[in-house]
Motif scaffolding. Sequence first.
Motif, short mmCIF file in Angstrom:
data_model
loop_
_atom_site.label_atom_id
_atom_site.label_comp_id
_atom_site.label_asym_id
_atom_site.label_seq_id
_atom_site.Cartn_x
_atom_site.Cartn_y
_atom_site.Cartn_z
N GLY A 44 0.79 -1.23 0.00
CA GLY A 44 0.00 0.00 0.00
C GLY A 44 0.83 1.28 0.00
O GLY A 44 0.27 2.37 -0.06
N VAL A 45 2.15 1.16 0.06
CA VAL A 45 2.98 2.36 0.22
C VAL A 45 3.56 2.85 -1.11
O VAL A 45 3.97 2.06 -1.94
CB VAL A 45 4.14 2.10 1.22
CG1 VAL A 45 5.19 3.21 1.17
CG2 VAL A 45 3.58 1.97 2.63
N ALA A 49 0.73 6.11 2.26
CA ALA A 49 0.23 4.73 2.33
C ALA A 49 -1.29 4.70 2.24
O ALA A 49 -1.97 5.58 2.76
CB ALA A 49 0.66 4.08 3.65
N LEU A 50 -1.76 3.66 1.56
CA LEU A 50 -3.19 3.41 1.47
C LEU A 50 -3.50 2.28 2.45
O LEU A 50 -2.78 1.27 2.47
CB LEU A 50 -3.49 2.97 0.03
CG LEU A 50 -4.88 3.06 -0.53
CD1 LEU A 50 -5.38 4.49 -0.52
CD2 LEU A 50 -4.87 2.53 -1.97
N GLY A 51 -4.56 2.44 3.27
CA GLY A 51 -4.91 1.39 4.21
C GLY A 51 -6.42 1.27 4.31
O GLY A 51 -7.14 2.19 3.90
N ALA A 52 -6.90 0.18 4.89
CA ALA A 52 -8.34 -0.05 4.98
C ALA A 52 -9.01 1.05 5.80
O ALA A 52 -10.15 1.43 5.54
CB ALA A 52 -8.61 -1.42 5.62
N LYS A 83 -0.24 3.04 10.17
CA LYS A 83 0.70 1.99 10.53
C LYS A 83 1.64 1.69 9.35
O LYS A 83 2.86 1.60 9.51
CB LYS A 83 -0.09 0.73 10.91
CG LYS A 83 0.73 -0.41 11.42
CD LYS A 83 -0.16 -1.42 12.17
CE LYS A 83 0.62 -2.68 12.52
NZ LYS A 83 0.70 -3.63 11.40
N ALA A 84 1.05 1.57 8.16
CA ALA A 84 1.87 1.25 6.98
C ALA A 84 2.84 2.39 6.66
O ALA A 84 4.01 2.15 6.35
CB ALA A 84 0.96 0.97 5.78
#
Length: 426
Positions: free
Chosen positions: A359-360, A386-389, A396-397
Amino acid sequence: MRILIVGSGGREHALAWKLRQSPLVMDLFIAPGNGGTAQEGVNVPVADSDLPGLVALAKEKRIDLVVAGPEAPLVLGLQNALEKEGIPCFGPSAFAANLEGSKAFSKTVMRESGVPTAPFMVFDEFERARAFVQERGAPLVIKADGLAAGKGVVVVKTTEEALATLEDMMVRKVFGSAGDRVVVEEALTGEEASFLAFCDGERYAVLPSAQDHKAVGEGDTGPNTGGMGAYSPAPILPRERYEETAELVIAPILRNLANKGQPFRGVLYAGLMYTDKGPMVLEYNVRFGDPECQPLLLRLDSDLAEIMLACARGDLGGVEVRCRPETALCVVMAAKGYPGAYPKGMEITGIPEADAVPGVKVFQAGTRLEGGKIFSSGGRILDVTALGADLAQAQKAAYEAVGRIHFQNSYFRGDIGAKGLKRIGG
Ligand code: AMP
Ligand code: GLY
């Protein structure tokens, strides 16, 4: 399509990266670009303020669309100069760019258009400004009318501070002619959010909300910077409010400028503050925010080249602007000392390892590519995005990726996204 991007920051790397993904884009040039844009297209050493140089470059390379990253070339008249040569530009005319280039113009257009904003007065004479401030008393916000590299807005808490600020701007001219005129306005309080829309002069298509982190220090302390991190969406402006917010702060401005025969084409950025009386506009920018652009483009799920060309041509009608539902978050890695004096020329390692975090995407800002290595060349160096849910996972990512990057004198805020997490109870 052959595209020329103007600018050299993390925003321009993100624009280059996203435009590269479009099947419509054959060739990509960036003037002057940075170490990141060099990996997406061809950097050409023409300064973003060199209008004749940019127009000559666009003609020489037979450019189909010029994309303006920063505001300065637009305020100088980049769009107008390109129009004379029949070259489409994503970004407004000099007149419309005054929404950012002149605070007095911007506030006047807001008042004419019925956009909610802090009550204000405009002064050209120091004595009158001083009399007003003495009578009103602090707190107040004092804004140099012209562009002042993001430093021309001062929130003053005491009358003494207000008078000293007026004197700095209007008498000592610390911002040059940008301080010939000042706006004095009521100080508002509340949480801030950014709301951007693609505009074709009449129609608009909104982007998801975002939130910047302007202060250099954790917990929003210390001097203001260009932005130390951003994320999208901003929980304070949820999706179900986008349309009513656009009706409040985007549509009236487009109508006003179209009625003046000066349609706004490009991306209009409303800087909002959520006061207890509802959202108020603090300012407009006539371009993508940096770093807000980086998380927004990570979420954009449509063809950016198609959208930008449609805006420039005044025909956004059939074009869809779709965004991924996930959250994106960007942590700016800077040089210790920024926004004051800072060291340059540090070698940067670990970018491929950071990009390998799911996701980064690492966007480069103040960097240059030399002999296959990346060196720092500015205060804001990398934008680790970063892309995260959800916000917690994006955060975090992004920080996991930050941990994989190394250079001397590195500085970043460890609390990007914390305000949003607090709001959603995360
Ligand atoms: P601007 O360049 O107009 O966005 O101003 C920069 C920053 O100054 C904003 O992001 C706000 O934090 C602050 N600011 C601007 N106008 C006001 C206001 N009327 N009241 C309180 N803070 C303001
Ligand atoms: N990040 C704020 C701006 O680009 O103006």
